[in-house]
Motif scaffolding. Structure first.
Motif, PDB file in Angstrom:
ATOM      1  N   SER A  70       0.808  -1.236   0.000  1.00 35.27           N
ATOM      2  CA  SER A  70       0.000   0.000   0.000  1.00 35.27           C
ATOM      3  C   SER A  70       0.835   1.277   0.000  1.00 35.27           C
ATOM      4  N   GLY A  71       1.558   1.512  -1.042  1.00 33.85           N
ATOM      5  CA  GLY A  71       2.260   2.786  -1.178  1.00 33.85           C
ATOM      6  C   GLY A  71       3.764   2.643  -1.218  1.00 33.85           C
ATOM      7  N   THR A  72       4.426   3.801  -1.177  1.00 31.83           N
ATOM      8  CA  THR A  72       5.896   3.828  -1.193  1.00 31.83           C
ATOM      9  C   THR A  72       6.454   4.719  -0.085  1.00 31.83           C
ATOM     10  N   HIS A  73       5.603   5.147   0.841  1.00 30.89           N
ATOM     11  CA  HIS A  73       6.031   6.117   1.849  1.00 30.89           C
ATOM     12  C   HIS A  73       7.245   5.659   2.664  1.00 30.89           C
ATOM     13  N   TYR A  74       7.382   4.369   2.950  1.00 29.91           N
ATOM     14  CA  TYR A  74       8.569   3.897   3.675  1.00 29.91           C
ATOM     15  C   TYR A  74       9.727   3.624   2.722  1.00 29.91           C
ATOM     16  N   LYS A  75       9.426   3.051   1.572  1.00 32.28           N
ATOM     17  CA  LYS A  75      10.477   2.747   0.599  1.00 32.28           C
ATOM     18  C   LYS A  75      11.152   4.019   0.085  1.00 32.28           C
ATOM     19  N   ASP A  76      10.433   5.147   0.110  1.00 24.23           N
ATOM     20  CA  ASP A  76      11.001   6.413  -0.361  1.00 24.23           C
ATOM     21  C   ASP A  76      11.958   7.048   0.653  1.00 24.23           C
ATOM     22  N   MET A  77      11.982   6.537   1.867  1.00 24.55           N
ATOM     23  CA  MET A  77      12.881   7.075   2.896  1.00 24.55           C
ATOM     24  C   MET A  77      14.276   6.487   2.712  1.00 24.55           C
ATOM     25  N   PRO A  78      15.312   7.241   3.054  1.00 23.53           N
ATOM     26  CA  PRO A  78      16.678   6.707   2.932  1.00 23.53           C
ATOM     27  C   PRO A  78      16.892   5.459   3.795  1.00 23.53           C
ATOM     28  N   VAL A  79      16.243   5.415   4.954  1.00 27.03           N
ATOM     29  CA  VAL A  79      16.316   4.265   5.855  1.00 27.03           C
ATOM     30  C   VAL A  79      14.896   3.967   6.310  1.00 27.03           C
ATOM     31  N   GLN A  80      14.497   2.711   6.193  1.00 25.51           N
ATOM     32  CA  GLN A  80      13.145   2.341   6.606  1.00 25.51           C
ATOM     33  C   GLN A  80      13.051   2.328   8.135  1.00 25.51           C
ATOM     34  N   PRO A  81      11.914   2.758   8.693  1.00 22.65           N
ATOM     35  CA  PRO A  81      11.772   2.802  10.154  1.00 22.65           C
ATOM     36  C   PRO A  81      12.090   1.487  10.850  1.00 22.65           C
ATOM     37  N   TRP A  82      11.691   0.342  10.270  1.00 26.38           N
ATOM     38  CA  TRP A  82      11.966  -0.900  10.996  1.00 26.38           C
ATOM     39  C   TRP A  82      13.446  -1.235  10.983  1.00 26.38           C
ATOM     40  N   ALA A  83      14.222  -0.694  10.063  1.00 26.68           N
ATOM     41  CA  ALA A  83      15.672  -0.882  10.095  1.00 26.68           C
ATOM     42  C   ALA A  83      16.268  -0.165  11.305  1.00 26.68           C
ATOM     43  N   VAL A  84      15.764   1.032  11.597  1.00 28.92           N
ATOM     44  CA  VAL A  84      16.218   1.779  12.776  1.00 28.92           C
ATOM     45  C   VAL A  84      15.801   1.037  14.038  1.00 28.92           C
ATOM     46  N   MET A  85      14.533   0.586  14.065  1.00 25.60           N
ATOM     47  CA  MET A  85      14.047  -0.151  15.237  1.00 25.60           C
ATOM     48  C   MET A  85      14.873  -1.402  15.500  1.00 25.60           C
ATOM     49  N   GLU A  86      15.237  -2.091  14.435  1.00 28.81           N
ATOM     50  CA  GLU A  86      16.027  -3.309  14.589  1.00 28.81           C
ATOM     51  C   GLU A  86      17.397  -3.007  15.195  1.00 28.81           C
ATOM     52  N   LEU A  87      17.924  -1.821  14.920  1.00 30.42           N
ATOM     53  CA  LEU A  87      19.222  -1.423  15.480  1.00 30.42           C
ATOM     54  C   LEU A  87      19.140  -0.999  16.944  1.00 30.42           C
ATOM     55  N   VAL A  88      18.069  -0.314  17.312  1.00 32.32           N
ATOM     56  CA  VAL A  88      18.002   0.255  18.663  1.00 32.32           C
ATOM     57  C   VAL A  88      17.250  -0.619  19.669  1.00 32.32           C
ATOM     58  N   LEU A  89      16.447  -1.568  19.188  1.00 34.69           N
ATOM     59  CA  LEU A  89      15.728  -2.462  20.094  1.00 34.69           C
ATOM     60  C   LEU A  89      16.516  -3.756  20.273  1.00 34.69           C
ATOM     61  N   THR A  90      16.272  -4.435  21.377  1.00 36.11           N
ATOM     62  CA  THR A  90      16.848  -5.768  21.525  1.00 36.11           C
ATOM     63  C   THR A  90      16.138  -6.696  20.541  1.00 36.11           C
TER      64      THR A  90
END
Length: 89
Positions: free
Chosen positions: A25-45
Motif C-alpha cells: 500500500s504505497g511507497t512512503h517507507y520505501k522512499d525514505m533513505p532508511v526504513q523505520p523498521w531498520a532503525v528499530m532493529e538497530l536500537v531495540l533488543t
C-alpha cells in the motif's frame, strides 16, 4: 513499488526478495533513505523487535477487512515475512 496484485505472487514465493524489498500500500517507507523498521532493529533488543513485529501482525490481522481501502491482510503477511527473516527461517 510493487503493485498489490504482484505482491500476492511474491509473498507466495518471494522470488529471492526480502521483506525489505517490498511495501504494501504505497511507497512512503520505501522512499525514505532508511526504513523505520531498520532503525528499530538497530536500537531495540532482538526480543523487543520481535515483539514489535508480532504486535503489528496481531493488529493488522484483527483489523483486516474493517478499514476501507487498507490492505491489512497484506500488511500482516509482510510483517510475518519480516519475522521469519529475523528468526532465520
Amino acid at each position: 513499488m510493487i503493485s498489490n496484485d504482484r505482491q500476492g505472487d511474491l509473498f507466495a514465493g518471494l522470488n529471492g526478495l526480502t521483506a525489505d524489498d517490498l511495501q504494501v500500500s504505497g511507497t512512503h517507507y520505501k522512499d525514505m533513505p532508511v526504513q523505520p523498521w531498520a532503525v528499530m532493529e538497530l536500537v531495540l533488543t532482538s526480543e523487543e523487535f520481535e515483539g514489535f513485529l508480532k504486535g503489528n501482525i496481531i493488529k493488522y490481522t484483527m483489523r483486516a477487512g474493517r478499514k476501507d481501502g487498507s490492505d491489512d491482510a497484506g500488511k500482516a503477511k509482510h510483517y510475518m515475512q519480516k519475522l521469519k527473516e529475523v528468526r532465520g527461517y
